[in-house]
Design a protein around this motif. Structure first.
Motif, PDB file in Angstrom:
ATOM      1  N   LYS A  81       2.133   1.283 -11.629  1.00  0.00           N
ATOM      2  CA  LYS A  81       1.196   1.760 -10.749  1.00  0.00           C
ATOM      3  C   LYS A  81       1.153   0.484 -10.642  1.00  0.00           C
ATOM      4  O   LYS A  81      -0.256   0.043 -11.159  1.00  0.00           O
ATOM      5  CB  LYS A  81       0.546   2.967 -11.526  1.00  0.00           C
ATOM      6  N   LEU A  82       1.402   0.387  -9.471  1.00  0.00           N
ATOM      7  CA  LEU A  82       0.296  -0.476  -8.652  1.00  0.00           C
ATOM      8  C   LEU A  82      -0.834  -0.350  -8.457  1.00  0.00           C
ATOM      9  O   LEU A  82      -1.182   0.862  -8.301  1.00  0.00           O
ATOM     10  CB  LEU A  82       0.997  -1.139  -7.321  1.00  0.00           C
ATOM     11  N   THR A  83      -1.952  -1.039  -8.583  1.00  0.00           N
ATOM     12  CA  THR A  83      -3.841  -0.853  -8.585  1.00  0.00           C
ATOM     13  C   THR A  83      -4.146  -1.940  -7.441  1.00  0.00           C
ATOM     14  O   THR A  83      -3.765  -2.766  -6.868  1.00  0.00           O
ATOM     15  CB  THR A  83      -4.400  -1.024  -9.603  1.00  0.00           C
ATOM     16  N   THR A  84      -4.890  -1.478  -7.052  1.00  0.00           N
ATOM     17  CA  THR A  84      -5.495  -2.393  -6.114  1.00  0.00           C
ATOM     18  C   THR A  84      -6.024  -3.772  -6.598  1.00  0.00           C
ATOM     19  O   THR A  84      -6.215  -4.613  -6.120  1.00  0.00           O
ATOM     20  CB  THR A  84      -6.542  -1.404  -5.355  1.00  0.00           C
ATOM     21  N   VAL A  95       0.401  -1.279   0.077  1.00  0.00           N
ATOM     22  CA  VAL A  95      -0.401  -0.173  -0.188  1.00  0.00           C
ATOM     23  C   VAL A  95       0.853   0.839  -0.189  1.00  0.00           C
ATOM     24  O   VAL A  95       0.491   1.783  -1.053  1.00  0.00           O
ATOM     25  CB  VAL A  95      -1.200  -0.034   1.207  1.00  0.00           C
ATOM     26  N   ASP A  96       1.252   1.321   0.922  1.00  0.00           N
ATOM     27  CA  ASP A  96       3.239   2.392   0.672  1.00  0.00           C
ATOM     28  C   ASP A  96       3.636   2.575  -0.811  1.00  0.00           C
ATOM     29  O   ASP A  96       3.155   3.650  -1.121  1.00  0.00           O
ATOM     30  CB  ASP A  96       3.673   2.422   1.918  1.00  0.00           C
ATOM     31  N   MET A  97       4.069   1.350  -0.875  1.00  0.00           N
ATOM     32  CA  MET A  97       4.413   1.781  -2.390  1.00  0.00           C
ATOM     33  C   MET A  97       3.613   1.667  -3.359  1.00  0.00           C
ATOM     34  O   MET A  97       4.121   3.376  -4.182  1.00  0.00           O
ATOM     35  CB  MET A  97       5.327   0.205  -3.017  1.00  0.00           C
ATOM     36  N   MET A  98       2.441   1.961  -3.356  1.00  0.00           N
ATOM     37  CA  MET A  98       1.198   1.880  -4.100  1.00  0.00           C
ATOM     38  C   MET A  98       0.964   3.747  -4.100  1.00  0.00           C
ATOM     39  O   MET A  98       0.681   4.624  -5.074  1.00  0.00           O
ATOM     40  CB  MET A  98      -0.386   1.893  -4.182  1.00  0.00           C
ATOM     41  N   ARG A  99       0.944   4.250  -3.095  1.00  0.00           N
ATOM     42  CA  ARG A  99       0.988   5.740  -2.025  1.00  0.00           C
ATOM     43  C   ARG A  99       1.910   6.529  -2.994  1.00  0.00           C
ATOM     44  O   ARG A  99       1.960   7.399  -3.247  1.00  0.00           O
ATOM     45  CB  ARG A  99       0.686   5.743  -1.245  1.00  0.00           C
ATOM     46  N   LYS A 100       3.507   5.840  -2.791  1.00  0.00           N
ATOM     47  CA  LYS A 100       4.768   6.735  -3.363  1.00  0.00           C
ATOM     48  C   LYS A 100       4.552   6.633  -4.775  1.00  0.00           C
ATOM     49  O   LYS A 100       4.494   7.558  -5.832  1.00  0.00           O
ATOM     50  CB  LYS A 100       5.465   6.200  -3.162  1.00  0.00           C
ATOM     51  N   GLN A 101       3.820   5.419  -5.170  1.00  0.00           N
ATOM     52  CA  GLN A 101       3.867   5.494  -6.843  1.00  0.00           C
ATOM     53  C   GLN A 101       3.082   6.256  -7.691  1.00  0.00           C
ATOM     54  O   GLN A 101       2.935   6.825  -8.218  1.00  0.00           O
ATOM     55  CB  GLN A 101       3.540   4.118  -7.987  1.00  0.00           C
ATOM     56  N   GLU A 102       1.495   6.868  -6.890  1.00  0.00           N
ATOM     57  CA  GLU A 102       0.646   7.681  -7.320  1.00  0.00           C
ATOM     58  C   GLU A 102       1.541   9.210  -6.973  1.00  0.00           C
ATOM     59  O   GLU A 102       1.144   9.787  -7.991  1.00  0.00           O
ATOM     60  CB  GLU A 102      -0.124   7.851  -6.457  1.00  0.00           C
ATOM     61  N   LYS A 103       1.708   9.163  -6.232  1.00  0.00           N
ATOM     62  CA  LYS A 103       2.679  10.842  -5.881  1.00  0.00           C
ATOM     63  C   LYS A 103       4.014  11.053  -7.174  1.00  0.00           C
ATOM     64  O   LYS A 103       3.644  12.073  -7.087  1.00  0.00           O
ATOM     65  CB  LYS A 103       3.117  11.054  -4.475  1.00  0.00           C
ATOM     66  N   ASP A 104       3.956  10.175  -7.212  1.00  0.00           N
ATOM     67  CA  ASP A 104       5.780  10.156  -8.304  1.00  0.00           C
ATOM     68  C   ASP A 104       5.138   9.729  -9.350  1.00  0.00           C
ATOM     69  O   ASP A 104       6.149  10.806 -10.512  1.00  0.00           O
ATOM     70  CB  ASP A 104       7.010   8.755  -7.821  1.00  0.00           C
TER      71      ASP A 104
END
Length: 170
Positions: free
Chosen positions: A141-144, A127-136
């Motif tokens: 991009k990882l999805t749910t 989840v942290d990786m997914m959130r970082k990828q959304e910002k960067d």
């Protein structure tokens, strides 16, 4: 988890009631996998009954082992045969039940009020990786859906293989 199992078996023995060992071992292994791999306490879980772990694993086996007519006859003929035989309905029902369980685990990790433990579990890290990828904003991009696939792998592989090994050993 083992203490809870022994307590449950002792209570059943004192009442002289039979125990479904398969269901009991699936519950034990499911609670261990959920606690260690997914960061969820199966005994306190609001979205799944701890005794339904064997049903969830059976649903997944149904999805992977069932051949549908549309697999053999692509197109409208196969779809019609699936509809007539109700295979499509059973397949969608099983998928929906599993998907709901995995989505609830993911939603539990996505809650902003969720307390962070000292040690993160795999889902927290993803989840942290997914959130970082959304910002960067990168190319991948990882999805749910990716996360639910990983939850599925962790849960089903851990529970099914371990429980079947214990049952076979008994």
């Amino acid at each position: 988890e083992n203490d809870l199992l022994v307590k449950k078996l002792s209570e059943s023995a004192s009442r002289r009631s039979p125990v479904n060992l398969k269901k009991t071992l699936y519950t034990l292994v499911g609670s261990i996998v959920c606690r260690t791999g997914l960061g969820t306490n199966l005994h306190e879980c609001e979205f799944v009954d701890e005794d339904s772990v064997v049903d969830l694993v059976n649903q997944s086996e149904l999805l992977t082992t069932t051949s549908m007519f549309s697999d053999l006859f692509p197109g409208r003929i196969g779809e019609l045969m699936d509809w007539i035989s109700s295979q499509k309905k059973r397949f969608e029902s099983a998928f929906s039940e599993l998907d709901t369980f995995f989505q609830n685990i993911l939603d539990d990790h996505l809650k902003p009020e969720r307390t962070k433990l000292e040690s993160f579990d795999v889902i927290d890290v993803m989840v942290d990786m997914m959130r970082k990828q959304e910002k960067d904003g990168g190319s991948f991009k990882l999805t749910t859906d990716h996360l639910k696939g990983m939850i599925s792998d962790i849960f089903l592989a851990g529970v099914s293989t371990s429980a079947m090994t214990l049952i076979w050993g008994m």
